[in-house]
Design a protein around this motif. Structure first.
Motif, PDB file in Angstrom:
ATOM      1  N   GLY A 163       0.787  -1.231   0.000  1.00  0.00           N
ATOM      2  CA  GLY A 163       0.000   0.000   0.000  1.00  0.00           C
ATOM      3  C   GLY A 163       0.817   1.278   0.000  1.00  0.00           C
ATOM      4  N   GLN A 212      -2.191   3.109   5.164  1.00  0.00           N
ATOM      5  CA  GLN A 212      -1.935   2.443   3.884  1.00  0.00           C
ATOM      6  C   GLN A 212      -1.793   0.934   4.078  1.00  0.00           C
ATOM      7  N   GLU A 215      -6.566   8.591   2.234  1.00  0.00           N
ATOM      8  CA  GLU A 215      -6.993   7.197   2.338  1.00  0.00           C
ATOM      9  C   GLU A 215      -7.791   6.780   1.112  1.00  0.00           C
TER      10      GLU A 215
END
Length: 552
Positions: free
Chosen positions: A69, A206, A350
């Motif tokens: 991520g 993440q 996000e």
């Protein structure tokens, strides 16, 4: 046996073997944006310069950040250099590139600028000592290299020293305990595993978002709510990009016109200049655009007025709670009562983070009510329960901004180390130099825009200024440039004045050094904005480097 002159260039490297002293005009430490830019720029100006880097390639923080991520939260094309040789043939795949694509970009930079021939990787600088008679730094590395340099240029960045809390029992844990910046280059198989993510900064968010898709059980340990904003990721329809290439020169030219070094800026009106209907419309528009717009392109008083800040928080809260099914979980992630000033802790972007807590295999642990007591052989004990894990990922951040610089034993003519000089708080002049440490400059450090400035913007702004000082010294036949202590004191006073005009000191954050036990609490970032900073440093240069003592 060699001549006496030959012997002058030999030293014991600390491991009992001899190595030659490499004489340079400048040694650059760190291969992120700041270091890469300075190597290219100084070489073009005719300086004999080398770069050393702890990792094995260019990329700075992106060399280390390989966790699932990991991606930048500065939109393209903000997050790249302005040199046309780099952007004319480079095509990004996404609005917010992932770490692998960023490493590919740095490889492109290193190749295009031919940086590797003057770079030494796997090299950690341990100490640097100033010789006042020679007006040079002697720099030694852990690997045994010795450099004698006119200028020491530190580009360690704000996230060079990891922070892991001293929880009892870490050594007992039988699974894998890891800080995300040490993520293995070979991706571990986490499918179906029991995973803990401790920390909800941008890294934790993440990681949790990505790992929720593969873990059998995921527990996210939160100490403080992260007022994260929607990223609004875009996959480009290649070769189409966010901005047509002919518009790039103008785009880069105006990067220093905004508070944060982005192409957007605060609105020229305050929160309550608008009617409630107009304000709601403005918030909705900023929210829909994603990026940091809701934070840094909103009303100009948002970071300075409690009432304005609360209005922004309430909008954020209601938008966020609407994504979360369980009201008890929502109370932890987006409390009805504002827990701290919005935007005065690092805002993250996000991509579906809040929605993961609607999944049955994802658990939220509120460390304010059930703190971690210790780690056991099988997992984590809180005050309420013991949870079993295969992996514990310690996303607890860094000794930010000052840690990477202070971990090097740097000693000026007085013998005082930089760490000692900063024991009661950071002291700099212009956020690039320190009194009593001549011919030493740094980028992306304390008391500069740093974390409130887009990285490449800061790298070029500060890099150009540092090269300007060196050119001035060369043209005037000067050997030594040192910030005056009075200049350092006035700059610190200015840092506090700017911070106290804002809501920043009201909130515990790494912007204020709060995340490291025992670290002095102080504003570590210049809050005057990029345009004012740019004007200030350029006026200093135009006036013959006022605030510095220059000597032959």
């Amino acid at each position: 046996m060699g001549s006496i002159d030959d012997m002058k260039h030999l030293s014991l490297n600390g491991y009992g073997t001899a190595s030659s002293v490499q004489e340079l005009d400048a040694l650059i430490v760190g291969a992120g944006f700041g270091g890469a830019y300075q190597l290219w720029k100084l070489r073009n100006e005719g300086y004999n310069v080398k770069l050393v880097e702890t990792g094995t390639n260019y990329g700075g923080v992106w060399y280390w950040n390989r966790y699932p991520g990991a991606r930048v939260d500065s939109a393209i094309p903000h997050y790249e250099f302005s040199d046309p040789a780099l952007w004319k043939d480079w095509i990004w795949k996404q609005r917010f590139p992932g770490s692998a694509e960023l490493r590919a970009y740095f490889a492109h930079v290193a190749d295009t600028w031919d940086l590797r021939k003057d770079t030494k990787f796997n090299t950690f600088v341990e100490n640097a000592t100033w010789d006042d008679g020679e007006a040079r730094w002697t720099v030694k590395t852990r690997e045994g290299d010795t450099f004698s340099v006119r200028y020491l240029l530190l580009n360690t960045g704000f996230a060079a020293k990891r922070y892991i809390p001293e929880w009892k029992g870490i050594e007992k844990f039988q699974g894998t305990f890891i800080h995300p910046s040490y993520w293995p280059h070979e991706e571990p198989n986490l499918k179906g595993k029991k995973v803990a993510v401790i920390g909800t900064g941008s890294t934790g968010i993440q990681l949790a978002t990505d790992l929720s898709k593969v873990a059998g059980f995921l527990a996210v340990f939160q100490r403080t709510p992260n007022m994260s904003l929607p990223m609004k990721q875009i996959d480009y329809n290649l070769p189409e990009q966010a901005l047509p290439k002919p518009k790039y020169p103008d785009f880069f030219h105006h990067r220093t016109d905004s508070f944060s070094g982005f192409s957007f800026n605060f609105l020229p009106r305050s929160t309550f200049d608008d009617t409630p209907e107009k304000r709601s419309e403005t918030y909705e528009s900023l929210w829909a655009e994603g990026d940091f717009k809701f934070w840094l392109a909103t009303y100009y008083d948002m970071l300075f007025s409690e009432e304005a800040n609360r209005e922004a928080y309430n909008f954020w809260r209601d938008k966020t709670r609407a994504k979360i099914h369980d009201s008890k979980i929502a109370d932890i992630l987006a409390p009805m009562k504002q827990p701290h000033a919005f935007g005065c802790k690092r805002v993250s972007l996000e991509n579906g983070y809040f929605e993961i807590f609607n999944e049955p295999h994802v658990k939220l642990v509120d460390m304010r009510t059930t703190p971690i007591q210790e780690l056991s052989e099988t997992g984590i004990k809180t005050t309420e329960e013991e949870l079993e894990f295969d992996y514990i990922i310690c996303a607890t951040g860094y000794d930010a901004i000052t840690g990477g610089l202070a971990q090097i034993d740097i000693r000026g003519p007085s013998g005082e180390s930089l760490k000692e000089h900063w024991k009661d708080g950071a002291k700099t002049y212009l956020g690039m130099s320190v009194a009593g440490f001549p011919n030493m400059f740094f980028t992306y450090g304390p008391q500069a825009p740093t974390a409130f400035c887009n990285g490449p913007t800061c790298a070029e702004l500060q890099g150009n200024w540092i090269v300007g000082v060196m050119n001035h010294m060369r043209e005037k036949g000067l050997r030594k440039v040192d910030a005056e202590r009075e200049s350092e004191k006035k700059w610190k006073d200015e840092i506090w004045k700017l911070a106290n005009a804002s809501l920043l000191p009201s909130t515990k954050s790494w912007y204020m050094g709060d995340n490291i036990p025992g670290k002095p609490r102080e504003p570590l970032i210049y809050l005057g904005g990029v345009p004012t900073y740019y004007k200030t440093v350029n006026e200093c240069a135009a006036n013959g480097y006022t605030g510095f003592k220059l000597e032959k």
